[in-house]
Design an enzyme around this catalytic site. Structure first.
Site, short mmCIF file in Angstrom:
data_model
loop_
_atom_site.label_atom_id
_atom_site.label_comp_id
_atom_site.label_asym_id
_atom_site.label_seq_id
_atom_site.Cartn_x
_atom_site.Cartn_y
_atom_site.Cartn_z
N ASP A 182 -6.44 -5.28 8.68
CA ASP A 182 -5.11 -5.14 8.11
C ASP A 182 -4.06 -5.28 9.20
O ASP A 182 -4.22 -4.73 10.30
CB ASP A 182 -4.94 -3.77 7.43
CG ASP A 182 -5.57 -3.70 6.05
OD1 ASP A 182 -5.85 -4.77 5.46
OD2 ASP A 182 -5.74 -2.58 5.54
N ASP A 194 0.85 -1.18 0.00
CA ASP A 194 0.00 0.00 0.00
C ASP A 194 0.88 1.24 0.00
O ASP A 194 2.02 1.21 0.49
CB ASP A 194 -0.89 0.06 1.24
CG ASP A 194 -2.05 -0.92 1.21
OD1 ASP A 194 -2.19 -1.66 0.22
OD2 ASP A 194 -2.81 -0.95 2.19
#
Length: 148
Positions: free
Chosen positions: A118, A89
């Protein structure tokens, strides 16, 4: 009735479409893929409960000019309502961009994301923040985003 492979494909498509919508700053499309009582958990941080609260955070990022990018290394599902992602990310604002590894676990119910969990390594977050800050001055010091 669909096969387990078709169910897994459908579940992975929900998750990848959700993250791609966030990447495109299409919060409306992303929120359509979350259950009303969805929970967003960044492991070791307080959970965000409810689609409305998750949406507020996403829109706040947009308001501040924030960017999100995602690169999928692996996406796996067995048609059991759970999708696992291994990804890189990137979060950015202005010239700053922080690039880091994330392991995601998504639980789906009735075709919607019910739990978005996450996990990441805090040392990796620290290093990516420092490299992102250094990259403002010397872009070559920042991590390379996969695929760039």
């Amino acid at each position: 009735m669909g096969t387990a492979t078709e169910a897994a494909r459908s579940e992975t498509e929900v998750v990848t479409s959700f993250l791609r919508a966030l990447e495109a700053s299409d919060t409306d499309a992303a929120m359509e893929l979350l259950a009303p009582d969805a929970v967003w958990i960044n492991v070791s941080l307080p959970a965000v409960r409810g689609r409305d609260r998750i949406e507020r955070i996403c829109r706040l990022g947009e308001k501040w000019g924030g960017r999100f990018r995602v690169h999928f290394h692996n996406v796996a599902a067995a048609g059991e309502g759970v999708v696992l992602t291994e990804r890189t990310d990137a979060l950015g604002i202005g010239r700053f961009e922080q690039i880091f590894w994330v392991y995601g676990r998504f639980e789906l119910e009735d075709g919607l994301i019910k739990v978005w969990r996450d996990s990441f390594d805090w040392m990796d977050i620290l290093v990516s923040t420092l490299r992102g800050l250094a990259g403002i001055v010397v872009p070559g010091l920042n991590r390379r985003f996969p695929g760039d």
